[in-house]
Design a protein around this motif. Structure first.
Motif, short mmCIF file in Angstrom:
data_model
loop_
_atom_site.label_atom_id
_atom_site.label_comp_id
_atom_site.label_asym_id
_atom_site.label_seq_id
_atom_site.Cartn_x
_atom_site.Cartn_y
_atom_site.Cartn_z
N LYS A 232 0.91 -1.32 -0.14
CA LYS A 232 -0.05 -0.11 -0.17
C LYS A 232 0.89 1.29 -0.16
O LYS A 232 0.42 2.37 0.56
CB LYS A 232 -0.74 -0.14 1.39
CG LYS A 232 -2.07 -1.23 1.07
CD LYS A 232 -2.99 -1.04 2.19
CE LYS A 232 -3.95 -2.57 2.14
NZ LYS A 232 -4.96 -2.42 3.31
N TYR A 257 -0.21 8.38 16.27
CA TYR A 257 -0.30 7.51 15.12
C TYR A 257 0.97 6.60 15.01
O TYR A 257 1.14 5.73 14.11
CB TYR A 257 -0.46 8.21 13.92
CG TYR A 257 -1.82 8.91 13.51
CD1 TYR A 257 -3.01 8.03 13.24
CD2 TYR A 257 -2.02 10.15 13.55
CE1 TYR A 257 -4.07 8.61 13.01
CE2 TYR A 257 -3.15 10.54 13.29
CZ TYR A 257 -4.32 10.01 13.03
OH TYR A 257 -5.47 10.55 12.74
N ALA A 412 -0.89 4.52 -2.75
CA ALA A 412 -1.55 3.25 -2.14
C ALA A 412 -1.64 2.21 -3.00
O ALA A 412 -1.63 1.02 -3.04
CB ALA A 412 -2.81 3.38 -1.38
N GLU A 447 -6.01 10.62 6.89
CA GLU A 447 -5.96 10.08 5.35
C GLU A 447 -4.88 8.84 5.26
O GLU A 447 -5.13 8.00 4.70
CB GLU A 447 -6.01 10.97 4.31
CG GLU A 447 -7.20 11.97 4.43
CD GLU A 447 -8.43 11.21 4.22
OE1 GLU A 447 -8.38 10.40 3.47
OE2 GLU A 447 -9.43 11.64 4.71
N GLU A 449 -3.41 6.90 7.53
CA GLU A 449 -3.90 5.97 8.39
C GLU A 449 -5.03 5.16 7.82
O GLU A 449 -4.79 3.94 7.68
CB GLU A 449 -4.16 6.58 9.64
CG GLU A 449 -4.47 5.46 10.85
CD GLU A 449 -3.68 4.58 11.22
OE1 GLU A 449 -3.96 3.77 11.91
OE2 GLU A 449 -2.17 4.81 11.10
N LYS A 450 -5.86 5.84 7.05
CA LYS A 450 -7.20 5.14 6.47
C LYS A 450 -6.80 4.10 5.49
O LYS A 450 -7.32 3.32 5.41
CB LYS A 450 -8.12 6.49 6.07
CG LYS A 450 -9.29 5.68 5.53
CD LYS A 450 -10.52 6.84 5.31
CE LYS A 450 -10.02 7.59 4.15
NZ LYS A 450 -11.23 8.73 4.00
N ARG A 451 -5.75 4.62 4.77
CA ARG A 451 -5.26 3.79 3.66
C ARG A 451 -4.26 2.72 4.00
O ARG A 451 -3.80 1.96 3.07
CB ARG A 451 -4.61 4.82 2.39
CG ARG A 451 -5.58 5.69 1.58
CD ARG A 451 -4.80 6.76 0.89
NE ARG A 451 -5.97 7.52 0.23
CZ ARG A 451 -6.75 8.70 0.71
NH1 ARG A 451 -6.72 8.66 1.96
NH2 ARG A 451 -7.59 9.16 -0.20
N ASP A 452 -3.69 2.94 5.43
CA ASP A 452 -2.97 1.84 5.77
C ASP A 452 -1.65 2.02 5.08
O ASP A 452 -1.09 0.66 4.78
CB ASP A 452 -3.48 0.27 5.76
CG ASP A 452 -2.84 -0.37 6.51
OD1 ASP A 452 -2.24 -0.10 7.54
OD2 ASP A 452 -2.93 -1.85 6.10
N ILE A 453 -1.29 3.09 4.92
CA ILE A 453 0.04 3.31 4.13
C ILE A 453 1.19 3.56 5.44
O ILE A 453 0.94 4.43 6.23
CB ILE A 453 0.14 4.72 3.27
CG1 ILE A 453 -0.89 4.68 2.13
CG2 ILE A 453 1.44 4.89 2.80
CD1 ILE A 453 -0.98 5.94 1.36
N GLU A 454 2.32 2.88 5.22
CA GLU A 454 3.36 2.91 6.43
C GLU A 454 4.16 4.28 6.26
O GLU A 454 4.31 4.68 5.03
CB GLU A 454 4.27 1.80 5.89
CG GLU A 454 5.45 1.73 7.24
CD GLU A 454 6.19 0.45 7.42
OE1 GLU A 454 7.03 0.30 8.06
OE2 GLU A 454 5.93 -0.45 6.51
#
Length: 466
Positions: A232, A257, A412, A447, A449-454
């Motif tokens: 992602k 976060y 992502a 946003e 975090e919502k996309r689960d991007i490291e």
């Protein structure tokens, strides 16, 4: 030195050094030597991802089968043995000065699958003064169905990734695709309708219709992307200029976060006025995992920018900056150019080649494509800058970053490395493109975090895939 050997690759960052009487003399491929530069007291370790080997490669040696053409082409040589950086030849094309497309193209290739791949281009523009843009196409049916990437758009005022007379490497990822035509489409999130079945490729150059451009194409390659490691994508949140608001306003937003940032620092400013102090820098580093990187040693140098100085003045500032960072317990080997500028010094030495003597990477504010692993040119890291939620202040609107099809969606969707460049965080309404409100930063982090991007620091990012 003959022309051919003058164009050889000269090691890391395109430079070579030779010690004479305790001095380290810098010689560059496309500029005069900068004499009398002292050996760096803290040379970079160069820890970075491995060069990614191509799974398919066209290097434009004799008999390659690609054709130069287009109404914008005045002349060409399919195997120029005078200017090359691999093998014994490259394709040379001179445009007609008409602003019309000139290209190097191949159709009817065996069908290619670009899933999990990125495109690597190696090319050179002799003089960029009359360059308008470079576009790359992938498709089928004589390119009736095609995706296109805007490789480079030339600016007459800003810093350009493509500089005159230099071999440039560019990575094109699915995050960067600009448009689709024919049967191909892009979704609202910028995702391509297909990623396989491609038989046609074209490297296209447009001059500005005021004069001709000569360019050399050396390689078109496919290399693995990093979606398997970062399915992602991955983001680095960077801040320039050592503003105290990064500690006071940005850190409280990012800490919950577990997201660290990279702060690029001006040593001269530390502990003065509205800038962070050494204690705050250590707290960011030691308690929150942030990276304390370099931006310049002297405030005056930062204001001027490196291309307005001599090579010795630039090198001295780099040296003092690394000494200051190490002396204060900050181990980062990473750097961001003041104003994003890495052109040649007043005496003709490329600033990015001087940066390579002291740092492992140097970040620009060029954002025409998203950064990748391994970076195509680690001393010209690309970053999206001017992100703001202010109204009528210029810059990059936060909504374009977090909205559908924006930078986060594209990151992502392709496993790429998105570097964001911020400056000052404000409690109220931003009044400049270099400001983002604390609420806007909170939206950005949510946003991501919502996309689960490291989220990783630049230093952490460069430690992957060694």
């Amino acid at each position: 030195m003959g022309r051919r050997s003058a164009l050889r690759t000269l090691g890391v960052g395109g430079l070579a050094t030779a010690g004479v009487g305790g001095l380290s003399l810098l010689a560059t491929a496309d500029a005069a030597p900068a004499d009398g530069l002292l050996a760096p007291p803290y040379a970079p370790t160069g820890v970075r991802p491995r060069f990614r080997r191509a799974t398919w490669s066209q290097q434009f040696q004799s008999g390659h089968g690609w054709s130069a053409g287009g109404a914008g082409t005045a002349s060409s040589n399919p195997a120029d043995t005078e200017v090359f950086t691999r093998g014994t030849s490259s394709v040379r094309v001179t445009t007609a000065g008409s602003g019309v497309q000139s290209y190097v193209r191949k159709t009817g290739l065996s069908a290619m699958d670009l899933s999990g791949k990125m495109i690597r281009l190696v090319f050179r523009v002799t003089d960029v003064a009359r360059l308008s843009r470079i576009v790359f196409y992938v498709g089928k049916g004589g390119l009736k169905d095609a995706f296109s990437w805007r490789v480079h758009t030339h600016s007459g005022t800003g810093t350009n990734f493509v500089q005159s007379g230099e071999w440039v490497t560019v990575h094109l990822q699915w995050a960067d695709v600009t448009s689709a035509s024919g049967a191909y489409t892009l979704s609202a999130k910028g995702e391509p309708s297909v990623r396989s079945g491609f038989t046609d490729m074209s490297f296209a150059v447009y001059d500005d219709a005021a004069g001709a451009v000569t360019y050399h194409l050396q390689a078109v390659e496919l290399v693995p992307d990093t979606a398997t490691a970062f399915p992602k994508g991955v983001v680095s949140v960077t801040f320039d200029d050592s503003h105290k608001s990064v500690h006071d306003l940005a850190r409280p937003v990012m800490d919950p976060y577990g997201m660290p940032g990279t702060l690029y620092n001006i040593a001269d400013a530390i502990g003065t006025g509205s800038f962070v102090g050494v204690g705050q820098m250590r707290s960011l580093q030691d308690s929150s995992g942030w990276e304390m990187a370099g931006h310049s040693y002297a405030n005056a140098v930062h204001t001027a920018s490196y291309p307005k100085l001599t090579a010795k003045e630039v090198d001295d500032d780099f040296r003092k900056l690394r000494e200051w960072l190490v002396g204060n317990g900050f181990t980062s080997e990473h750097f961001a150019y003041p104003h994003g500028a890495f052109q040649k010094t007043t005496d003709g030495v490329p600033v990015d080649q001087l940066a390579a003597r002291h740092f492992t990477t140097a970040r620009s504010i060029v954002s025409e494509t998203i950064e990748s692993f391994a970076p195509a040119m680690p001393y010209r890291l690309k970053a999206l800058t001017g992100i703001t939620d202010g109204a009528g202040v210029g810059g990059t609107a936060l909504s374009k970053v977090v909205g559908a099809g924006g930078a986060l969606d594209r990151c992502a969707g392709s496993g790429s490395w998105l570097i964001l460049c911020l400056h000052k965080v404000v409690a109220g309404t931003p009044a400049a493109s270099t400001e983002i409100s604390q609420g806007g930063l909170r939206t950005l982090m949510a946003e991501i975090e919502k996309r689960d991007i490291e989220v990783v620091t630049v230093q952490e990012a460069m430690g992957y895939f060694r």
